[in-house]
Design a protein around this motif. Structure first.
Motif, mmCIF file in Angstrom:
data_model
loop_
_atom_site.group_PDB
_atom_site.id
_atom_site.type_symbol
_atom_site.label_atom_id
_atom_site.label_comp_id
_atom_site.label_asym_id
_atom_site.label_seq_id
_atom_site.Cartn_x
_atom_site.Cartn_y
_atom_site.Cartn_z
ATOM 1 N N LYS A 1 1.106 -1.189 0.057
ATOM 2 C CA LYS A 1 -0.110 -0.324 0.190
ATOM 3 C C LYS A 1 0.956 1.327 -0.433
ATOM 4 O O LYS A 1 1.272 1.584 0.995
ATOM 5 N N LYS B 1 1.306 5.083 0.490
ATOM 6 C CA LYS B 1 0.922 6.564 0.934
ATOM 7 C C LYS B 1 0.527 6.987 0.217
ATOM 8 O O LYS B 1 1.860 7.592 -0.758
ATOM 9 N N ASP C 1 -3.066 4.773 -0.422
ATOM 10 C CA ASP C 1 -4.070 5.171 0.492
ATOM 11 C C ASP C 1 -3.587 7.205 0.828
ATOM 12 O O ASP C 1 -3.087 7.247 1.204
ATOM 13 N N ASN D 1 -5.163 9.137 2.559
ATOM 14 C CA ASN D 1 -5.289 10.025 4.122
ATOM 15 C C ASN D 1 -6.761 11.674 3.747
ATOM 16 O O ASN D 1 -6.505 12.323 4.223
ATOM 17 N N GLU E 1 -7.830 4.103 -0.994
ATOM 18 C CA GLU E 1 -8.241 4.158 0.588
ATOM 19 C C GLU E 1 -8.750 5.874 1.567
ATOM 20 O O GLU E 1 -7.965 7.103 0.420
ATOM 21 N N ASP F 1 -11.383 4.054 5.535
ATOM 22 C CA ASP F 1 -10.824 3.953 6.187
ATOM 23 C C ASP F 1 -11.289 5.025 7.781
ATOM 24 O O ASP F 1 -12.746 4.998 7.899
ATOM 25 N N GLU F 2 -11.199 6.477 6.674
ATOM 26 C CA GLU F 2 -11.848 6.993 8.423
ATOM 27 C C GLU F 2 -13.177 7.861 7.960
ATOM 28 O O GLU F 2 -13.362 8.082 9.882
ATOM 29 N N ASN G 1 -12.274 -0.482 5.023
ATOM 30 C CA ASN G 1 -11.184 -0.765 5.146
ATOM 31 C C ASN G 1 -11.419 -1.028 7.386
ATOM 32 O O ASN G 1 -12.572 0.359 7.856
ATOM 33 N N LYS H 1 -10.625 -0.559 11.332
ATOM 34 C CA LYS H 1 -10.171 -0.762 12.504
ATOM 35 C C LYS H 1 -10.411 -0.737 13.333
ATOM 36 O O LYS H 1 -11.522 0.730 13.399
HETATM 37 MG MG MG Z 1 -5.665 5.181 5.916
#
Ligand code: MG
Ligand code: OSB
Length: 368
Positions: free
Chosen positions: A161, A163, A189, A191, A214, A239-240, A261, A263
């Motif tokens: 992965k 970033k 990803d 973010n 992502e 994700d977030e 994703n 978490k």
């Molecule tokens: Mg992430």
């Protein structure tokens, strides 16, 4: 069993190399650990909040504060504390999911240890090992990126992965594909670093056969992610944005996420994480287990979670030595591209007293 007290342990874990994402760079993790002490034994929890509120609004000092002032008093007042009732008792306190998750994790570990039961068995999963992906931060140069990716592929990681952020996206992906080929399982990803108006630029990723992108857009941009999904062919993974099973249900209904994703810290704990796994499976949505640079405590628990059958994509469950020269637990070790699902009682690992001491910056005992 009677709760005797809870110890808050703060550790600083130096990273082998700085880890840079679109929201910042870290050279060490500032981690809050919880030791939940009952009359019949103890359990450990790990809070995944970062030192600064960049990934989300939570941060380590804030998590310690809300646990001390608001979460523990409610649990102690409730009496007999089982992991399954923690989320309900803490429901009146809004937000603070990472703090709540850390508490639930410690309660669950103590409970399972008292029952001499491994977490994977509690979950009802049966895999003995899972493939492990690795998350690679934004690098100072393409040369260093290619060296880093090559190193992890040589170690045997089956999924990479990268970033990304504006200015570090199409070029690094193109160069990794050019050097390592079309067969490498590759994903990116962001973010939350892009806007919907970047859709045409992001469609430039479509030709590289990525597994997914992502969290391209902001945390609360569910509707915009659904729109972006119509404009690019790379599958969108959130994700977030996914802070609960309810948020996951909304994202699925809105077609804002083709992949999720999971978490545990972000969603308030391993039990809510499990509900998201079940919901996604019922809708045919693939999930994978994310990471927050956990120590061996959180990592082992994540690996047990990721042994559930709906986790069909490799997660960010890389081995201890990916981030840490010395872990506080027995290290998680990569073998043939896989990490082992822990088989011992509880969430899988305990801190080694000597190594824990080496990284501890403060301890606070809170009697029940
Ligand atoms: Mg992430
Ligand atoms: O977005 O997945 C992320 C680490 C900190 C904050 C956010 C993220 C990450 C990672 C690390 O990608 C993955 C790992 O722990 O291996």
């Amino acid at each position: 069993a009677k709760l005797i007290g809870v110890e808050l342990v703060r550790v600083t874990m130096p990273l082998k190399q700085p880890f840079r994402t679109s929201f910042g760079s870290e050279t060490a993790r500032d981690i809050l650990l919880l030791r939940w002490v009952r009359s019949d034994g103890e359990g450990w929890g790990e809070c995944v909040a970062g030192r600064d509120p960049l990934y989300s609004s939570e941060y380590t000092d804030g998590a310690a504060n809300v646990i001390r002032r608001f979460l523990l008093p409610r649990l102690v007042a409730d009496g007999d504390i089982r992991a399954e009732s923690v989320a309900g008792v803490l429901e009146p306190i809004s937000g603070h999911r990472m703090a709540k998750a850390a508490v639930e994790m410690a309660v669950l570990d103590a409970q399972l240890r008292a029952e001499d039961r491994p977490f994977a068995e509690y979950l009802g999963s049966s895999r003995s090992r899972i493939p492990a992906g690795v998350s690679i931060g934004i690098q100072p140069s393409i040369g260093q990126l290619l060296d880093t990716v090559g190193g992890f592929l040589d170690e045997g990681y089956p999924r990479i992965k990268l970033k990304i952020e504006p200015g570090w996206d199409l070029e690094p992906v193109a160069r990794v594909r050019e050097r390592f080929g079309a067969d490498v399982l590759l994903q990116v990803d962001a973010n939350a670093a892009y806007r919907l108006s970047d859709a045409r630029h992001l469609s430039g990723l479509d030709e590289f056969g990525l597994l997914l992108i992502e969290q391209p857009l902001a945390n609360d941009d569910l509707r915009q992610h659904a729109e972006l999904a119509r404009l690019i062919s790379t599958p969108i993974c959130l994700d977030e944005s996914i802070i609960s099973a309810a948020a996951a249900a909304d994202a699925i209904a809105m077609r804002a996420a083709q992949v999720i994703n999971i978490k545990p810290g972000r969603v308030g704990g391993y039990l809510e994480a499990r509900r998201i796994h079940d919901l996604a499976a019922a809708h045919g949505i693939a999930v994978w287990c994310g990471g927050m640079l956990e120590t061996g405590l959180g990592r082992n628990a994540n690996i047990a979670l990721a042994s559930l059958p709906g986790f069909t994509l490799p997660g960010d469950t890389s081995a201890s030595d990916r981030f840490y020269a010395n872990d506080i637990t027995e290290p998680v070790v990569l073998r043939d591209g896989h990490v082992p699902v822990p088989t011992g009682p509880g969430l899988g690992a305990v801190p080694d007293e000597g190594r824990l001491k080496e990284f501890t910056v403060s301890r606070e005992w809170i009697p029940a």
